[in-house]
Design a protein around this motif. Structure first.
Motif, PDB file in Angstrom:
ATOM      1  N   ALA A   1       0.828  -1.208   0.000  1.00  0.00           N
ATOM      2  CA  ALA A   1       0.000   0.000   0.000  1.00  0.00           C
ATOM      3  C   ALA A   1       0.862   1.258   0.000  1.00  0.00           C
ATOM      4  CB  ALA A   1      -0.929  -0.004   1.204  1.00  0.00           C
ATOM      5  N   ALA A   2       1.959   1.225   0.781  1.00  0.00           N
ATOM      6  CA  ALA A   2       2.857   2.386   0.834  1.00  0.00           C
ATOM      7  C   ALA A   2       3.513   2.637  -0.514  1.00  0.00           C
ATOM      8  CB  ALA A   2       3.921   2.176   1.906  1.00  0.00           C
ATOM      9  N   ALA A   3       3.810   1.558  -1.241  1.00  0.00           N
ATOM     10  CA  ALA A   3       4.422   1.713  -2.559  1.00  0.00           C
ATOM     11  C   ALA A   3       3.403   2.141  -3.612  1.00  0.00           C
ATOM     12  CB  ALA A   3       5.080   0.400  -2.980  1.00  0.00           C
ATOM     13  N   THR A   4       2.130   1.739  -3.409  1.00  0.00           N
ATOM     14  CA  THR A   4       1.090   2.039  -4.393  1.00  0.00           C
ATOM     15  C   THR A   4       0.552   3.456  -4.258  1.00  0.00           C
ATOM     16  OG1 THR A   4       0.425  -0.287  -4.442  1.00  0.00           O
ATOM     17  CG2 THR A   4      -1.168   1.302  -5.280  1.00  0.00           C
ATOM     18  N   LEU A   5       0.449   3.976  -3.036  1.00  0.00           N
ATOM     19  CA  LEU A   5      -0.162   5.285  -2.814  1.00  0.00           C
ATOM     20  C   LEU A   5       0.497   6.399  -3.622  1.00  0.00           C
ATOM     21  CD1 LEU A   5      -2.201   7.109  -1.443  1.00  0.00           C
ATOM     22  CD2 LEU A   5      -0.694   7.211   0.567  1.00  0.00           C
ATOM     23  N   PRO A   6       1.837   6.537  -3.631  1.00  0.00           N
ATOM     24  CA  PRO A   6       2.430   7.604  -4.457  1.00  0.00           C
ATOM     25  C   PRO A   6       2.081   7.476  -5.932  1.00  0.00           C
ATOM     26  CG  PRO A   6       4.043   6.722  -2.916  1.00  0.00           C
ATOM     27  CD  PRO A   6       2.858   5.810  -2.865  1.00  0.00           C
ATOM     28  N   SER A   7       2.011   6.235  -6.417  1.00  0.00           N
ATOM     29  CA  SER A   7       1.653   6.028  -7.818  1.00  0.00           C
ATOM     30  C   SER A   7       0.218   6.446  -8.097  1.00  0.00           C
ATOM     31  CB  SER A   7       1.847   4.558  -8.189  1.00  0.00           C
ATOM     32  OG  SER A   7       3.200   4.178  -8.075  1.00  0.00           O
TER      33      SER A   7
ATOM     34  N   ALA B   1      -1.859   4.162 -22.452  1.00  0.00           N
ATOM     35  CA  ALA B   1      -0.550   3.838 -23.025  1.00  0.00           C
ATOM     36  C   ALA B   1       0.577   4.391 -22.157  1.00  0.00           C
ATOM     37  CB  ALA B   1      -0.455   4.402 -24.440  1.00  0.00           C
ATOM     38  N   LEU B   2       0.412   5.630 -21.681  1.00  0.00           N
ATOM     39  CA  LEU B   2       1.450   6.227 -20.836  1.00  0.00           C
ATOM     40  C   LEU B   2       1.568   5.503 -19.500  1.00  0.00           C
ATOM     41  CD1 LEU B   2       0.819  10.045 -21.453  1.00  0.00           C
ATOM     42  CD2 LEU B   2       2.638   8.615 -22.397  1.00  0.00           C
ATOM     43  N   THR B   3       0.414   5.124 -18.923  1.00  0.00           N
ATOM     44  CA  THR B   3       0.443   4.445 -17.623  1.00  0.00           C
ATOM     45  C   THR B   3       1.121   3.086 -17.720  1.00  0.00           C
ATOM     46  OG1 THR B   3      -1.614   5.551 -16.950  1.00  0.00           O
ATOM     47  CG2 THR B   3      -0.983   3.581 -15.732  1.00  0.00           C
ATOM     48  N   SER B   4       0.827   2.347 -18.780  1.00  0.00           N
ATOM     49  CA  SER B   4       1.366   0.998 -18.908  1.00  0.00           C
ATOM     50  C   SER B   4       2.867   0.970 -19.129  1.00  0.00           C
ATOM     51  CB  SER B   4       0.667   0.268 -20.062  1.00  0.00           C
ATOM     52  OG  SER B   4       0.935   0.918 -21.299  1.00  0.00           O
ATOM     53  N   THR B   5       3.441   2.087 -19.569  1.00  0.00           N
ATOM     54  CA  THR B   5       4.882   2.110 -19.861  1.00  0.00           C
ATOM     55  C   THR B   5       5.667   3.049 -18.964  1.00  0.00           C
ATOM     56  OG1 THR B   5       4.579   3.852 -21.538  1.00  0.00           O
ATOM     57  CG2 THR B   5       4.449   1.563 -22.291  1.00  0.00           C
TER      58      THR B   5
ATOM     59  N   GLY C   1       6.077   2.924 -15.512  1.00  0.00           N
ATOM     60  CA  GLY C   1       6.583   2.448 -14.236  1.00  0.00           C
ATOM     61  C   GLY C   1       5.777   2.936 -13.061  1.00  0.00           C
ATOM     62  N   ILE C   2       4.524   3.366 -13.298  1.00  0.00           N
ATOM     63  CA  ILE C   2       3.687   3.872 -12.220  1.00  0.00           C
ATOM     64  C   ILE C   2       3.367   2.779 -11.205  1.00  0.00           C
ATOM     65  CG2 ILE C   2       1.306   4.567 -11.750  1.00  0.00           C
ATOM     66  CD1 ILE C   2       2.893   6.933 -12.361  1.00  0.00           C
ATOM     67  N   PHE C   3       3.011   1.581 -11.672  1.00  0.00           N
ATOM     68  CA  PHE C   3       2.572   0.523 -10.768  1.00  0.00           C
ATOM     69  C   PHE C   3       3.528  -0.665 -10.689  1.00  0.00           C
ATOM     70  CE2 PHE C   3      -1.530   2.647 -11.680  1.00  0.00           C
ATOM     71  CZ  PHE C   3      -1.826   3.018 -10.384  1.00  0.00           C
ATOM     72  N   TYR C   4       4.622  -0.622 -11.424  1.00  0.00           N
ATOM     73  CA  TYR C   4       5.650  -1.647 -11.266  1.00  0.00           C
ATOM     74  C   TYR C   4       6.966  -1.040 -11.744  1.00  0.00           C
ATOM     75  CZ  TYR C   4       3.968  -2.201 -16.067  1.00  0.00           C
ATOM     76  OH  TYR C   4       3.540  -1.959 -17.346  1.00  0.00           O
ATOM     77  N   PRO C   5       8.105  -1.548 -11.253  1.00  0.00           N
ATOM     78  CA  PRO C   5       9.396  -0.916 -11.542  1.00  0.00           C
ATOM     79  C   PRO C   5       9.676  -0.783 -13.031  1.00  0.00           C
ATOM     80  CG  PRO C   5       9.631  -2.553  -9.809  1.00  0.00           C
ATOM     81  CD  PRO C   5       8.248  -2.716 -10.364  1.00  0.00           C
TER      82      PRO C   5
ATOM     83  N   LEU D   1       4.389  11.570 -17.286  1.00  0.00           N
ATOM     84  CA  LEU D   1       3.814  10.664 -16.295  1.00  0.00           C
ATOM     85  C   LEU D   1       4.895   9.896 -15.536  1.00  0.00           C
ATOM     86  CD1 LEU D   1       1.317   9.632 -14.962  1.00  0.00           C
ATOM     87  CD2 LEU D   1       1.030   7.958 -16.798  1.00  0.00           C
ATOM     88  N   TYR D   2       5.935   9.473 -16.219  1.00  0.00           N
ATOM     89  CA  TYR D   2       7.028   8.774 -15.520  1.00  0.00           C
ATOM     90  C   TYR D   2       7.617   9.658 -14.428  1.00  0.00           C
ATOM     91  CZ  TYR D   2      11.754   7.364 -14.425  1.00  0.00           C
ATOM     92  OH  TYR D   2      12.913   7.062 -13.731  1.00  0.00           O
ATOM     93  N   TRP D   3       7.861  10.918 -14.750  1.00  0.00           N
ATOM     94  CA  TRP D   3       8.502  11.828 -13.794  1.00  0.00           C
ATOM     95  C   TRP D   3       7.554  12.195 -12.666  1.00  0.00           C
ATOM     96  CZ3 TRP D   3      13.545  12.031 -14.375  1.00  0.00           C
ATOM     97  CH2 TRP D   3      14.076  11.724 -15.637  1.00  0.00           C
ATOM     98  N   LEU D   4       6.252  12.244 -12.947  1.00  0.00           N
ATOM     99  CA  LEU D   4       5.273  12.443 -11.885  1.00  0.00           C
ATOM    100  C   LEU D   4       5.350  11.308 -10.865  1.00  0.00           C
ATOM    101  CD1 LEU D   4       1.972  13.719 -13.556  1.00  0.00           C
ATOM    102  CD2 LEU D   4       2.959  14.571 -11.442  1.00  0.00           C
ATOM    103  N   GLY D   5       5.376  10.079 -11.370  1.00  0.00           N
ATOM    104  CA  GLY D   5       5.468   8.934 -10.476  1.00  0.00           C
ATOM    105  C   GLY D   5       6.764   8.921  -9.696  1.00  0.00           C
ATOM    106  N   LEU D   6       7.870   9.214 -10.364  1.00  0.00           N
ATOM    107  CA  LEU D   6       9.169   9.239  -9.689  1.00  0.00           C
ATOM    108  C   LEU D   6       9.201  10.296  -8.596  1.00  0.00           C
ATOM    109  CD1 LEU D   6      12.092   8.246  -9.529  1.00  0.00           C
ATOM    110  CD2 LEU D   6      12.688   9.978 -11.251  1.00  0.00           C
ATOM    111  N   GLY D   7       8.669  11.483  -8.899  1.00  0.00           N
ATOM    112  CA  GLY D   7       8.646  12.549  -7.893  1.00  0.00           C
ATOM    113  C   GLY D   7       7.818  12.189  -6.681  1.00  0.00           C
ATOM    114  N   MET D   8       6.651  11.578  -6.910  1.00  0.00           N
ATOM    115  CA  MET D   8       5.802  11.162  -5.786  1.00  0.00           C
ATOM    116  C   MET D   8       6.482  10.083  -4.949  1.00  0.00           C
ATOM    117  SD  MET D   8       3.002  12.878  -5.623  1.00  0.00           S
ATOM    118  CE  MET D   8       1.867  13.866  -6.611  1.00  0.00           C
ATOM    119  N   ARG D   9       7.122   9.126  -5.612  1.00  0.00           N
ATOM    120  CA  ARG D   9       7.817   8.073  -4.868  1.00  0.00           C
ATOM    121  C   ARG D   9       8.961   8.635  -4.044  1.00  0.00           C
ATOM    122  NH1 ARG D   9       6.840   5.513  -9.804  1.00  0.00           N
ATOM    123  NH2 ARG D   9       8.972   5.784 -10.552  1.00  0.00           N
ATOM    124  N   SER D  10       9.673   9.603  -4.610  1.00  0.00           N
ATOM    125  CA  SER D  10      10.786  10.201  -3.861  1.00  0.00           C
ATOM    126  C   SER D  10      10.301  10.964  -2.642  1.00  0.00           C
ATOM    127  CB  SER D  10      11.584  11.132  -4.781  1.00  0.00           C
ATOM    128  OG  SER D  10      10.858  12.323  -5.066  1.00  0.00           O
TER     129      SER D  10
END
Length: 284
Positions: free
Chosen positions: A59-65, A184-188, A190-194, A211-220
């Motif tokens: 859940a902690a890994a999924t929430l930022p995504s 298409a952007l979500t599937s490629t 890395g939002i929900f898997y590395p 979208l990739y950078w959005l996910g990376l920023g949230m995870r960081s």
């Protein structure tokens, strides 16, 4: 006050009024509530599951995504759909008739769409912090990064949504085109898997889009330092995240107004009436 400044002020006022109206719209509120509940249910069932080899809950890994995806969907899909509807009902034609009307229209769309999207995002965030209490320990730096990524993410995706929306002729086509794009952007991304599990060429392509950078920023912002091992170069790449999102934001804000103006030039009362008649036929 010059015409551009006046258009900006009108756009800000228009956006705030539209946001207030959306709070009284049962359709908008039901949709936002459905999305929030769906995300929260996923987090609930993931809260006790650990990522393999770590002490980080799924859940902690999924929430930022989820938060990153909400920003992108609100900015891209929300803008595309609204633009298609307002093109069909004549709103764009009326905006075209005003000095710098398309600039004011774009600013109003940015304000109303972003504020409406933030409501859903806050609901999911609050519920996520309750279900994943470990994330309450996020420091000031993490929260500042979270806010910074939201601002840049919205500025990067909202104008992009306006550009994509200008390519569609009706709400149905807009919905299909925008969902295909975000899918298409979500599937490629890395939002929900590395993303490191993907082929290298796809990793390169994914890093072109926001979208990739959005996910990376949230995870960081929210994940512990140990989670960086799953990222490209084992780094959160703060400066690259800021730079790419800022570049998309600047490019979008520069390109969207002239593209919208060019689209609006082709608008006429007869075209609006023709679209209304087709819309009535679809309803009936």
């Amino acid at each position: 006050m010059n015409a551009t400044t006046h258009a900006v002020k009108l756009g800000l006022a228009r956006g705030w009024i539209e946001f207030r109206h959306s709070l009284t719209s049962s359709t908008d509120m039901y949709f936002n509530a459905f999305v929030a509940v769906a995300f929260v249910v996923v987090l609930y069932f993931q809260r006790e599951v650990k990522l393999p080899g770590t002490d980080v809950s799924l859940a902690a890994a999924t929430l930022p995504s989820m938060l990153a995806l909400l920003v992108a969907v609100g900015g891209l899909v929300g803008t595309v759909g609204t633009l298609a509807v307002e093109r069909e009902d004549g709103t764009l034609l009326r905006a075209k008739a005003m000095p710098h009307g398309m600039t004011g229209y774009l600013i109003g769309r940015i304000v109303s769409t972003s504020t409406a999207g933030l409501v859903t995002l806050v609901i999911v965030l609050v519920a996520g912090l309750i279900l994943v209490p470990s994330m309450l320990g996020t420091g000031l730096g993490g929260w500042l990064m979270f806010a910074w990524v939201i601002v840049l993410g919205l500025l990067a995706t909202l104008p992009l949504g306006a550009i994509v929306g200008s390519l569609t002729s009706n709400p149905q086509a807009a919905a299909g085109f925008s969902m295909l794009t975000i899918g298409a952007l979500t599937s490629t991304s890395g939002i929900f898997y590395p993303i490191t599990s993907m082929p290298e060429w796809l990793q390169v392509v994914s890093q072109i889009f926001p979208l990739y950078w959005l996910g990376l920023g949230m995870r960081s912002a929210f994940l512990p330092d140990s989670a960086v091992a799953a990222e490209i170069g084992q780094s959160w790449r703060f400066f690259e995240t800021t730079g790419v999102l800022a570049l998309w934001a600047v490019a979008g804000l520069l390109l969207a107004p002239p593209i919208l103006r060019r689209m609006a030039k082709r608008e006429s009362g007869s075209l609006v009436q023709e679209r209304r008649e087709r819309a009535m036929q679809r309803v009936s």
